[in-house]
Design a protein around this motif. Sequence first.
Motif, PDB file in Angstrom:
ATOM      1  N   PRO A   1       0.836  -1.206   0.000  1.00  0.00           N
ATOM      2  CA  PRO A   1       0.000   0.000   0.000  1.00  0.00           C
ATOM      3  C   PRO A   1       0.866   1.250   0.000  1.00  0.00           C
ATOM      4  CG  PRO A   1      -0.765  -1.581   1.637  1.00  0.00           C
ATOM      5  CD  PRO A   1       0.557  -2.085   1.144  1.00  0.00           C
ATOM      6  N   PRO A   2       0.478   2.297  -0.731  1.00  0.00           N
ATOM      7  CA  PRO A   2       1.286   3.517  -0.763  1.00  0.00           C
ATOM      8  C   PRO A   2       1.328   4.235   0.576  1.00  0.00           C
ATOM      9  CG  PRO A   2      -0.783   3.820  -1.944  1.00  0.00           C
ATOM     10  CD  PRO A   2      -0.668   2.366  -1.639  1.00  0.00           C
TER      11      PRO A   2
ATOM     12  N   ALA B   1      -4.184   0.256  -4.065  1.00  0.00           N
ATOM     13  CA  ALA B   1      -3.556   0.366  -2.740  1.00  0.00           C
ATOM     14  C   ALA B   1      -3.696  -0.876  -1.880  1.00  0.00           C
ATOM     15  CB  ALA B   1      -4.161   1.561  -1.994  1.00  0.00           C
TER      16      ALA B   1
ATOM     17  N   THR C   1      -4.961   5.191  -0.202  1.00  0.00           N
ATOM     18  CA  THR C   1      -3.713   5.011   0.544  1.00  0.00           C
ATOM     19  C   THR C   1      -3.566   3.603   1.103  1.00  0.00           C
ATOM     20  OG1 THR C   1      -4.757   5.810   2.585  1.00  0.00           O
ATOM     21  CG2 THR C   1      -3.667   7.441   1.186  1.00  0.00           C
ATOM     22  N   LYS C   2      -4.697   2.920   1.276  1.00  0.00           N
ATOM     23  CA  LYS C   2      -4.666   1.563   1.820  1.00  0.00           C
ATOM     24  C   LYS C   2      -5.980   0.862   1.474  1.00  0.00           C
ATOM     25  CE  LYS C   2      -4.983   1.134   6.275  1.00  0.00           C
ATOM     26  NZ  LYS C   2      -4.668   1.182   7.732  1.00  0.00           N
TER      27      LYS C   2
END
Length: 289
Positions: free
Chosen positions: A76-77, A240, A268-269
């Motif tokens: 994930p970023p 993500a 983001t996740k």
Amino acid sequence: MVVSVVVAAALAGHGLIPALGGFTPVLESLLPWIGLAVPVLLAGAAVARSTAAAAAALVPGLVWALMFGSTLFRSPPGGPSDLAVGTVNVGVRNSASGEAVRAIAKDLDVLAAQELTRGGPAAKQLNKMFKYHYPVSTVGLWSRYPISETRPLDVGLGWPRALRAVITTPKGKVTVYVMHLASARPGHTTSRDASLAAARKLIDADPSKRILLLGDLNTATTDRGMRGLTPPLTDAQVAAGDGFGFTWPSEFPVTRPDHILFKGMTATKAGVAPATGSDHRAAIASLRL
């Protein structure tokens, strides 16, 4: 060796195979699992002591690695997020649906649910946890932020099994769709395909800057039907997530019909959470506005 070529061709060229009355799209939903043929082929080559067969078996293995290898090692970023969201098919006969949604929703800002029973345990539990809610038929939306501009939607099923609403977050407005599309089975994808087309028309006609689509779409990430929605939307699990994020069936998930799709935001996740008593697991994600 012929089998190895067929497996490699099925993986690489599945999009070129005709729908065959709805069989191929369902096969595509299980596409990553075709890779299991590779160790079987290698074992057969070892038994036959055939170097040529072993080499041939590596071809579909290489194709699979090119298609799905990055999914297994994707991270994930991360980074800051503004909105934690989720979607879950609670199961219409699930007497433990209240327990399921309580565990899923405790850390979320927004939760969409499908296969709700009016006044059932899931709806009652979510009403206690969230200040704002908007149920329509067997689907519903719950939010920690105000909900407005609500309306029920028919996605080609002849009755409302979807909704549209706007959530006003501290970072601005997000248009949210909750959908439960028609089911797809081998040889029977016509209704599902029609509901996908209806969903795409709704998204295309929506001028909102930020759009979030949550729901059980009965369409896997690898199913050709998803081309109707991604693009214009982005799949949070693909962007993500960690791994494939399979959600169905819950005991041993082999595919992902439950989705969080978005535009105008950054994932983001993303991941999966258990849902007590349901045959689906929940899809969850964090988004930055």
